[in-house]
Design an enzyme around this catalytic site. Structure first.
Site, PDB file in Angstrom:
ATOM      1  N   GLN A  34       0.567  -2.239  -0.499  1.00  0.00           N
ATOM      2  CA  GLN A  34       1.707  -3.325  -0.488  1.00  0.00           C
ATOM      3  C   GLN A  34       2.557  -3.314  -1.762  1.00  0.00           C
ATOM      4  OE1 GLN A  34      -0.153  -6.385   1.247  1.00  0.00           O
ATOM      5  NE2 GLN A  34       1.023  -8.067   0.562  1.00  0.00           N
ATOM      6  N   SER A  80      -5.202   0.721  -2.280  1.00  0.00           N
ATOM      7  CA  SER A  80      -5.424  -0.740  -1.453  1.00  0.00           C
ATOM      8  C   SER A  80      -5.508  -0.683  -0.007  1.00  0.00           C
ATOM      9  CB  SER A  80      -4.742  -1.653  -2.057  1.00  0.00           C
ATOM     10  OG  SER A  80      -5.157  -2.973  -1.516  1.00  0.00           O
ATOM     11  N   LEU A  81      -4.120  -1.211   0.527  1.00  0.00           N
ATOM     12  CA  LEU A  81      -3.846  -1.106   2.071  1.00  0.00           C
ATOM     13  C   LEU A  81      -3.882   0.505   2.316  1.00  0.00           C
ATOM     14  CD1 LEU A  81      -2.749  -2.142   4.772  1.00  0.00           C
ATOM     15  CD2 LEU A  81      -0.685  -2.140   3.781  1.00  0.00           C
ATOM     16  N   ARG A 110      -6.875  -8.654   8.346  1.00  0.00           N
ATOM     17  CA  ARG A 110      -7.144  -8.553   6.798  1.00  0.00           C
ATOM     18  C   ARG A 110      -6.142  -9.247   5.906  1.00  0.00           C
ATOM     19  NH1 ARG A 110      -5.422  -4.693   2.477  1.00  0.00           N
ATOM     20  NH2 ARG A 110      -6.934  -4.286   1.171  1.00  0.00           N
ATOM     21  N   HIS A 113      -7.618  -8.780  -4.452  1.00  0.00           N
ATOM     22  CA  HIS A 113      -8.642  -8.167  -5.267  1.00  0.00           C
ATOM     23  C   HIS A 113      -9.342  -8.722  -6.642  1.00  0.00           C
ATOM     24  CE1 HIS A 113      -7.713  -4.620  -3.103  1.00  0.00           C
ATOM     25  NE2 HIS A 113      -6.321  -4.607  -3.384  1.00  0.00           N
ATOM     26  N   GLN A 129     -13.860  -4.081  -0.897  1.00  0.00           N
ATOM     27  CA  GLN A 129     -12.608  -3.729  -1.580  1.00  0.00           C
ATOM     28  C   GLN A 129     -11.806  -5.082  -1.884  1.00  0.00           C
ATOM     29  OE1 GLN A 129      -9.072  -2.922  -0.032  1.00  0.00           O
ATOM     30  NE2 GLN A 129      -9.154  -0.727  -0.124  1.00  0.00           N
TER      31      GLN A 129
END
Length: 321
Positions: free
Chosen positions: A10, A89-90, A114, A205, A254
């Protein structure tokens, strides 16, 4: 020589991303159509036309995943292959789709959920994130424990360990600036970091995301995964390659754990192979550069065709000079 493909997360999204691929490739159009059918709205409208939704995380996540997989499909359809996959991440979900672990039609639903849960975890405006960006050439990895302790006493978390010279911190806006300023004071004058605000509406996160983990776990358990190629994808949670036993648990945690991208990069670099970044931006190339490692970036159709040509794969130039 081994090849690793990496996908940004992202922040790489922008209106018009992947449109050149879409206008030139049937497999890319099919990818967008599959996403639209799975989600119940037009992915083309979201990605190509001006709108206020693309930067809302519940839309950002499936849009970015769709564009990156469309670009990957364009390359793989013409014979391009990769031995390993990773994503930030994503982007880890994009990597899992490219490796065949998660079906694309399932993945767009998973990342939409998510995004919805991550936005819901903390009320809008109560959490945010900041980058600690150190001077070029700095390597502050030995100081990460001190930064972690300073953040922790302020209720703030290390969100991304992006490179030897970049850390992202995340948490409540009420203490985030104080924690950032205290972190700056840890370092000598010549390597003090700049503090950069990240325009997000939630503290991704961080411990603030833990409240959604069980619900996300329950949602993930509705889907079937193909584990045949599981050891070809790197985990942000562990920094190492995924394994079947910890797969779902690591994907869930995560959300509230730091992205160990430095560990991912070190393990990728140990392969001594080619690295290709696929996505509408190239932030990961900059992180690898801090390790003196070059990355081939594919952000537009012309770069994809150049990559294919360099490998002697079937291609045709569908762009115009």
């Amino acid at each position: 020589m081994k090849t690793t493909v990496v996908f940004p997360g992202q922040g790489a999204q922008k209106i018009g991303m992947c449109k050149d691929f879409y206008e030139s490739s049937e497999i890319v159009k099919k990818t967008f159509s599959q996403a639209s059918e799975s989600l119940g709205y037009s992915m083309e409208d979201l990605c190509f036309n001006e709108n206020d939704k693309l930067n809302l995380t519940e839309y950002t996540q499936p849009a970015l995943l769709t564009c990156e997989i469309a670009m990957w499909n364009y390359l793989s359809d013409k014979g391009f292959k990769s031995d390993y996959f990773a994503g930030h991440s994503l982007g880890e979900y994009t990597a899992l789709v490219a490796a065949g672990i998660i079906k694309f039609s399932d993945a767009v639903k998973i990342v939409r959920r998510r995004g919805e849960l991550m936005q819901r975890a903390v009320p809008t405006g109560e959490g945010s994130m900041k980058v600690l960006n150190f001077p070029v050439g700095a390597n502050v990895t030995s100081m990460f424990p001190d930064v972690r302790r300073t953040c922790d006493k302020n209720g703030i978390d290390l969100a991304n360990l992006n490179s030897p010279r970049q850390i992202v911190i995340s948490g409540p806006v009420s203490t985030l600036s104080k924690a950032a300023e205290e972190c700056v004071e840890i370092f000598n004058t010549e390597i003090k970091p700049d503090i950069i605000d990240i325009p997000v509406s939630a503290p991704f996160h961080s411990r603030g995301m833990k409240v959604i983990e069980q619900e996300f776990m329950n949602y993930l358990n509705q889907f079937d995964f193909n584990f045949d190629n599981i050891d070809a994808v790197y985990s942000n949670k562990t920094g190492r390659l995924h394994d079947r036993e910890g797969f779902v648990k690591n994907l869930v945690s995560q959300i509230s754990s730091p992205v160990l991208w430095i560990d991912n990069m070190n393990n990728i670099c140990a392969n001594n192979g080619e690295i290709v970044e696929i996505g509408p931006g190239k932030p990961l190339s900059g992180f690898f550069k801090s390790l003196n490692t070059n990355v081939t970036s594919v952000m537009i159709l012309r770069q994809a065709d150049t990559l294919l040509k360099g490998k002697g794969l079937w291609y045709e130039f569908t762009w115009r000079s």
